[in-house]
Design a protein around this motif. Structure first.
Motif, short mmCIF file in Angstrom:
data_model
loop_
_atom_site.label_atom_id
_atom_site.label_comp_id
_atom_site.label_asym_id
_atom_site.label_seq_id
_atom_site.Cartn_x
_atom_site.Cartn_y
_atom_site.Cartn_z
N GLU A 103 -37.37 -20.79 5.47
CA GLU A 103 -37.86 -21.34 4.21
C GLU A 103 -39.22 -21.96 4.48
OE1 GLU A 103 -36.58 -24.83 1.22
OE2 GLU A 103 -35.10 -23.25 1.55
N TRP A 104 -40.24 -21.39 3.87
CA TRP A 104 -41.59 -21.90 4.04
C TRP A 104 -41.72 -23.24 3.32
CZ3 TRP A 104 -42.97 -19.25 7.83
CH2 TRP A 104 -43.02 -17.86 7.86
N CYS A 136 -39.89 -15.03 0.86
CA CYS A 136 -40.41 -16.39 0.83
C CYS A 136 -41.51 -16.55 -0.22
CB CYS A 136 -40.95 -16.78 2.21
SG CYS A 136 -39.67 -16.81 3.47
#
Length: 145
Positions: A103-104, A136
């Motif tokens: 998860e950015w 993402c």
């Protein structure tokens, strides 16, 4: 108009008592999950796997309860009989959700990412990188040099 009575007591049913005659009762619980041999036979014979079937198969692979031969048999049945679009979508989602997910940070979302490639035969990074970045919310451009 007759009132509902609890069978054998002559008394009205208690609130939340769904066992009385004439009442609808609670819906039947979900059927037991199918065992892997049944899923393999179903797919081998050309049947369609439900979402619960597919997620059950992936869960068995991930938690180690599926034997290697069962995994191989299921994959062969899928290869020979194919999967429809919904089965494929559910399998893809179940596999993607079965492990750790990247998860950015919020600040990185909507970033354009550039990956350089020499264009060599062994360059397989884009095959993995493009869907990971797309998941993402980023775009990917690839340039060969």
């Amino acid at each position: 108009m007759a009132a509902l009575m609890t069978p054998g007591t002559g008394a009205p049913p208690a609130p939340g008592d769904f066992s009385g005659e004439g009442s609808q009762g609670l819906p039947d619980p979900s059927p037991e999950p199918k065992q892997l041999p049944e899923l393999i036979r179903m797919k081998r014979d050309g049947g369609r796997l439900s979402e619960a079937d597919i997620r059950g198969f992936v869960a068995a692979v991930v938690n180690g309860s599926a034997q290697g031969a069962q995994i191989g048999a299921m994959l062969m049945a899928i290869r020979l009989r194919g999967m429809d679009l919904e089965e494929t979508s559910v399998l893809t989602q179940a596999l993607a959700q079965s492990g750790q997910q990247l998860e950015w940070p919020e600040a990185w979302r909507q970033q354009l990412v550039d990956k350089h490639s020499t264009g060599g035969v062994g360059d397989k990074v884009s095959l993995v990188l493009a869907p990971a970045l797309a998941a993402c919310g980023s775009s990917l451009t690839t340039r060969c040099q």
